[in-house]
Design an enzyme around this catalytic site. Sequence first.
Site, PDB file in Angstrom:
ATOM      1  N   ARG A 157      -0.093   4.295  -2.602  1.00  0.00           N
ATOM      2  CA  ARG A 157      -1.310   3.890  -3.710  1.00  0.00           C
ATOM      3  C   ARG A 157      -2.476   3.826  -3.077  1.00  0.00           C
ATOM      4  O   ARG A 157      -3.642   4.065  -3.738  1.00  0.00           O
ATOM      5  CB  ARG A 157      -0.874   2.756  -4.464  1.00  0.00           C
ATOM      6  CG  ARG A 157      -1.069   1.102  -3.657  1.00  0.00           C
ATOM      7  CD  ARG A 157      -0.930   0.251  -4.552  1.00  0.00           C
ATOM      8  NE  ARG A 157      -1.004  -1.218  -3.820  1.00  0.00           N
ATOM      9  CZ  ARG A 157      -2.251  -1.608  -3.117  1.00  0.00           C
ATOM     10  NH1 ARG A 157      -3.324  -1.129  -3.570  1.00  0.00           N
ATOM     11  NH2 ARG A 157      -2.488  -2.635  -2.457  1.00  0.00           N
ATOM     12  N   SER A 158      -2.696   3.217  -1.705  1.00  0.00           N
ATOM     13  CA  SER A 158      -3.917   2.707  -1.295  1.00  0.00           C
ATOM     14  C   SER A 158      -3.960   2.988   0.385  1.00  0.00           C
ATOM     15  O   SER A 158      -2.850   2.695   0.872  1.00  0.00           O
ATOM     16  CB  SER A 158      -4.385   1.056  -1.392  1.00  0.00           C
ATOM     17  OG  SER A 158      -5.560   0.969  -0.447  1.00  0.00           O
ATOM     18  N   CYS A 212       0.765  -1.132  -0.064  1.00  0.00           N
ATOM     19  CA  CYS A 212      -0.002   0.079   0.006  1.00  0.00           C
ATOM     20  C   CYS A 212       1.058   1.251  -0.020  1.00  0.00           C
ATOM     21  O   CYS A 212       0.814   2.173  -0.706  1.00  0.00           O
ATOM     22  CB  CYS A 212      -0.899  -0.022   1.097  1.00  0.00           C
ATOM     23  SG  CYS A 212      -2.173  -1.433   1.294  1.00  0.00           S
TER      24      CYS A 212
END
Length: 314
Positions: free
Chosen positions: A216-217, A196
């Site tokens: 990214r997340s 992530c």
Amino acid sequence: MKQYLDLEKYVLENGTQKGDRTGTGTISTFGYQMRFDLQEGFPIMTTKRVPFKLVVSELLWFLHGDTNIRYLLQHNNNIWNEWAFERFVKSDDYKGEDMTDFGLRAERDSAFKEVYQAEMEKFKARILEDEAFANKYGELGNIYGKQWREWKTSQGETIDQLADLIEMIKTNPNSRRLIVSAWNPKDIPNMALPPCHSLFQFYVADGKLSCQLYQRSADIFLGVPFNIASYALLTHLIAREVGLEVGEFIHTMGDAHLYNNHIEQVKEQLSRTPHKLPKLVLSDKPATIFDFDVADISLDGYNPDPAIKAPISV
């Protein structure tokens, strides 16, 4: 921290309802950045308690290049258990109760929750007691630590990105290549959870070391508080080793989201008032960043509001 509370408020007011891999559903926004001046105190939540020792043991786990939850369990750290457990219950070796969608089912069915918790406790105990079992089912694949310390090249060689980064900061601090990536497309299919927080870059100016993370997340309520503290700590540790002061931590997020089952907790947190940030205390004993133990790292003056519990989505 106001920056974090502003993020929660922004996503609540401007986010879009989206489905997600876990089946929980989120309110999401794309592209958000926070900046923290590390000279102003250590950036850890004060409007809810964050278990700092878990942040420390997870970061040291990464720094060791470890990808097995056994080390974490030995330090009473359970934050990666669900991903290892998921791999085990999907295997032919698992003979217990059906654990399909155990996260959502445990949240919605109290009777199943008891069964799930009992199976999880048996799993954890076996990881700690049985080395062969731990080697097989405690492994999460080539996640963060492996990519940071042992990136495999197509020629079969390995790259220690973190050691190379530290050496480059010492010898060429003006470089624009002070980067470590955990995102290795070749290894993604075999990871329990693709990274992530996938890439970070350092920057040296005026005798200070700053770090920017691309995530990214971003699970705003549960994950992001850990990520902020972890990368702030990493910046302090590297700055100590290379003889620099700390500058900023800049947190850049791609898909920044609030899970639908975290909304009430977010509203409770937004009703609280931030307190003074604590100070990070590092032992003088460790020679390098790779020699630190959990006991070498602590916070002075951390007096947060009580923890706010929320379910994890797997």
